[in-house]
Write an enzyme that holds these catalytic residues in place. Structure first.
Site, PDB file in Angstrom:
ATOM      1  N   SER A 140     -41.007  36.966  23.709  1.00 16.28           N
ATOM      2  CA  SER A 140     -41.673  37.725  22.652  1.00 16.28           C
ATOM      3  C   SER A 140     -41.434  39.205  22.879  1.00 16.28           C
ATOM      4  O   SER A 140     -41.231  39.653  24.008  1.00 16.28           O
ATOM      5  CB  SER A 140     -43.182  37.446  22.667  1.00 16.28           C
ATOM      6  OG  SER A 140     -43.878  38.318  21.796  1.00 16.28           O
ATOM      7  N   TYR A 154     -50.681  36.738  27.863  1.00 17.63           N
ATOM      8  CA  TYR A 154     -49.594  36.413  26.936  1.00 17.63           C
ATOM      9  C   TYR A 154     -48.359  37.280  27.205  1.00 17.63           C
ATOM     10  O   TYR A 154     -47.263  36.759  27.428  1.00 17.63           O
ATOM     11  CB  TYR A 154     -50.054  36.590  25.487  1.00 17.63           C
ATOM     12  CG  TYR A 154     -49.015  36.133  24.487  1.00 17.63           C
ATOM     13  CD1 TYR A 154     -48.888  34.782  24.172  1.00 17.63           C
ATOM     14  CD2 TYR A 154     -48.152  37.033  23.877  1.00 17.63           C
ATOM     15  CE1 TYR A 154     -47.935  34.349  23.263  1.00 17.63           C
ATOM     16  CE2 TYR A 154     -47.189  36.610  22.967  1.00 17.63           C
ATOM     17  CZ  TYR A 154     -47.088  35.267  22.667  1.00 17.63           C
ATOM     18  OH  TYR A 154     -46.131  34.839  21.783  1.00 17.63           O
TER      19      TYR A 154
END
Length: 266
Positions: A140, A154
């Site tokens: 990401s 995350y």
């Protein structure tokens, strides 16, 4: 000549589903893994009808530490090898670090870090022996940016995948195995519906968003070119580049002031 096989985790929706379509279009058969059997079967039928891809569906929950071994064992027992691996399965936990139990955090890290690493460890030796392999770790843009409250693990998990992909890319420079970390930004999938942030992220400008098909195509092209990091889209590349240039204190300040637009931090 036997068709190559690509294993995609988290293939039942979003980017994983789009990546499966790209590999099928490029002549691969697919091993599709996720928790939702009905979606896997529907996708398998679509890929077979559209591109003639033979598809194997493997229902598995990667929070189970035994799942990676079972997935690979199922394929090998059935006489299949894996030429390409897409580690896509993932999700996000909302709220600050203490808003989730340790059990939830441990399960999160199992899915996001441990399972992808184990699948690579299980499948990479045979790829090297055959002189061909493709490994895509879906990371990401968050893994290239400073950490933010409300996404405690995350970004860290995605950064782990990025650094690991870079190292594996170098280690396999002469083996015929390509390794890439795909780093998308905001993508039109059900990800934000699942984590309850659809209303907040919907206020973000359109130029920040990409569709899953575009992300998947860029990821495939980058993997074939053996780029260690593939950041999808001009806007995301600009954001990633800017984050390297500005001081951490300023970057953290910007993340803090903009966080409310796309993340719950309580």
């Amino acid at each position: 000549m036997a068709r190559r096989i690509c294993l995609v985790t988290g293939a039942s929706a979003g980017i994983g589903q789009a990546i499966a379509r790209v590999f099928a279009e490029r002549g691969y058969d697919l091993a599709l893994s996720a928790r939702r059997e009905d979606r896997l079967k529907a996708l398998a039928q679509e890929l077979n009808d559209t591109w003639g891809a033979q598809c194997h569906t493997i229902v598995a929950d990667l929070t189970d530490p035994n799942a990676p071994q079972r997935i690979v064992q199922w394929l090998y027992t059935d006489g299949h090898h894996v030429d390409a691996l897409v580690n896509n399965a993932g999700y996000g936990l909302q709220g600050g670090y203490l808003a989730s139990s340790w059990r939830e955090h441990a399960a999160f890290m199992q899915v996001m870090v441990t399972a992808p690493l184990e699948l690579i460890h299980l499948l990479l030796p045979a790829m090297q022996a055959r002189g061909f392999g493709r490994i895509m770790n879906v990371a990401s843009l968050a893994g290239l940016l400073p950490g933010v409250q409300g996404a405690t693990l995350y970004g860290a998990a995605k950064a782990f995948l990025i650094k690991t992909s870079q190292a594996l890319n170098l280690e396999n420079a002469t083996t015929g195995v390509h390794v890439s970390a795909l780093c998308p930004g905001f993508t039109f999938t059900e990800f934000h519906d699942v984590n309850g942030m659809r209303d907040q992220v919907s206020t973000l400008p359109n130029w920040l968003w990409q569709d899953a098909k575009t992300v998947a195509q860029l990821g495939y092209e980058g993997l074939e070119s053996n780029h260690a990091i593939v950041v999808s889209g001009t806007a995301n590349k600009a954001i990633a580049g800017l984050s390297k240039l500005i001081p951490d204190t300023l970057a953290l300040s910007l993340m803090k002031t903009q966080l409310h637009k796309f993340r719950r931090s309580d």
